[in-house]
Design a protein around this motif. Structure first.
Motif, short mmCIF file in Angstrom:
data_model
loop_
_atom_site.label_atom_id
_atom_site.label_comp_id
_atom_site.label_asym_id
_atom_site.label_seq_id
_atom_site.Cartn_x
_atom_site.Cartn_y
_atom_site.Cartn_z
N GLU A 1 0.84 -0.88 -0.12
CA GLU A 1 0.03 -0.29 0.34
C GLU A 1 0.73 1.33 -0.16
O GLU A 1 0.42 2.35 -0.87
CB GLU A 1 -1.00 0.11 1.06
CG GLU A 1 -2.22 -0.56 1.10
CD GLU A 1 -2.92 -1.28 2.60
OE1 GLU A 1 -3.81 -2.36 2.61
OE2 GLU A 1 -2.30 -0.40 3.58
N GLN A 5 4.30 -7.05 -5.68
CA GLN A 5 3.08 -7.43 -5.79
C GLN A 5 2.95 -8.72 -4.08
O GLN A 5 2.14 -8.58 -3.89
CB GLN A 5 2.53 -7.93 -6.76
CG GLN A 5 2.44 -7.88 -8.03
CD GLN A 5 2.28 -7.86 -9.64
OE1 GLN A 5 2.50 -9.18 -9.43
NE2 GLN A 5 1.51 -7.35 -9.88
N TYR A 57 -0.83 -4.16 -8.75
CA TYR A 57 -1.57 -5.29 -9.29
C TYR A 57 -2.17 -5.13 -11.13
O TYR A 57 -2.62 -5.98 -11.55
CB TYR A 57 -2.38 -5.21 -8.87
CG TYR A 57 -2.32 -5.90 -6.85
CD1 TYR A 57 -2.04 -7.14 -6.39
CD2 TYR A 57 -2.10 -4.85 -5.86
CE1 TYR A 57 -1.00 -7.39 -5.73
CE2 TYR A 57 -1.96 -5.01 -4.74
CZ TYR A 57 -1.03 -6.15 -4.51
OH TYR A 57 -0.93 -7.02 -2.54
N GLU A 103 0.99 4.02 -8.68
CA GLU A 103 0.64 2.88 -9.81
C GLU A 103 0.29 2.06 -8.55
O GLU A 103 0.10 1.85 -7.52
CB GLU A 103 1.95 2.80 -10.31
CG GLU A 103 2.74 3.44 -10.67
CD GLU A 103 1.90 4.67 -12.10
OE1 GLU A 103 2.10 2.82 -12.98
OE2 GLU A 103 2.00 5.62 -12.07
N ASN A 104 -0.59 1.46 -9.74
CA ASN A 104 -1.85 0.11 -9.13
C ASN A 104 -0.63 -0.42 -9.13
O ASN A 104 0.11 -1.64 -10.99
CB ASN A 104 -2.78 -0.19 -9.77
CG ASN A 104 -3.50 -1.46 -9.57
OD1 ASN A 104 -3.24 -2.27 -9.44
ND2 ASN A 104 -4.47 -1.96 -10.26
N GLU A 125 2.11 1.84 -3.35
CA GLU A 125 0.95 2.35 -4.28
C GLU A 125 0.66 3.71 -4.39
O GLU A 125 0.37 4.85 -5.06
CB GLU A 125 -0.29 1.68 -4.30
CG GLU A 125 -0.23 0.16 -4.76
CD GLU A 125 -1.31 -0.35 -5.00
OE1 GLU A 125 -1.48 -1.55 -6.25
OE2 GLU A 125 -1.73 -0.76 -4.27
#
Ligand code: SF4
Ligand code: SF4
Length: 135
Positions: A16, A57, A27, A24-25, A19
């Motif tokens: 988290e 990830q 996943y 950026e995501n 991110e």
């Protein structure tokens, strides 16, 4: 030899934070490898760019923070331009560097670039340096 990788104490928090800092995501990455295939610094890295995002990830914080790839990334944005998901890996690398050292260690900061040196250095070097000290 097989190396067993262990997730950090709070993998979810680590992911988290990356991110949040990078915007950026992580996943969204589905490991197509296009980023690494085009990365001009790949030969100097211990983990390829797509492997770094995979480690993030998986919440493998220690492994990511130990990687020399973080400092090999030249912030050239080639990976972002090739990524089918538009992931900006340079921002992810920057976020991980921040987690590694929030106070920063300015071995060489942007303010130390003299006008003469700025004329000589390729623009990409200047961008890479500034990105590494943008905290
Ligand atoms: S190009 Fe994008 S989706 Fe493909 S491995 Fe790299 S970051 Fe992931
Ligand atoms: S931004 Fe970094 S990881 Fe992406 S292609 Fe350039 S050097 Fe490689």
């Amino acid at each position: 030899m097989r190396v067993k990788l262990k997730a950090g104490p709070e993998p979810r928090k680590f992911i988290e934070r990356i991110e949040e800092l990078s915007g950026e995501n992580v996943y969204a990455c589905y490991q197509c490898g296009r980023c690494s295939a085009g990365c001009p610094m790949a030969a100097e890295m211990d983990y390829l760019p797509n492997q770094i995002i995979r480690l993030v990830q998986m919440g493998l914080e220690d492994e990511v923070l130990r990687s020399k790839t973080l400092f090999m990334c030249a912030s050239c944005f080639t990976c972002q331009s090739r990524c089918p998901k538009g992931i900006d890996l340079a921002r992810v690398m920057e976020a991980v560097r921040y987690v590694l050292d929030p106070k920063g260690r300015d071995a060489f900061g942007p303010n130390e670039i003299s006008p003469e040196l700025a004329q000589e250095l390729p623009q990409q070097v200047l961008v890479a340096i500034c990105r590494k000290f943008s905290k």
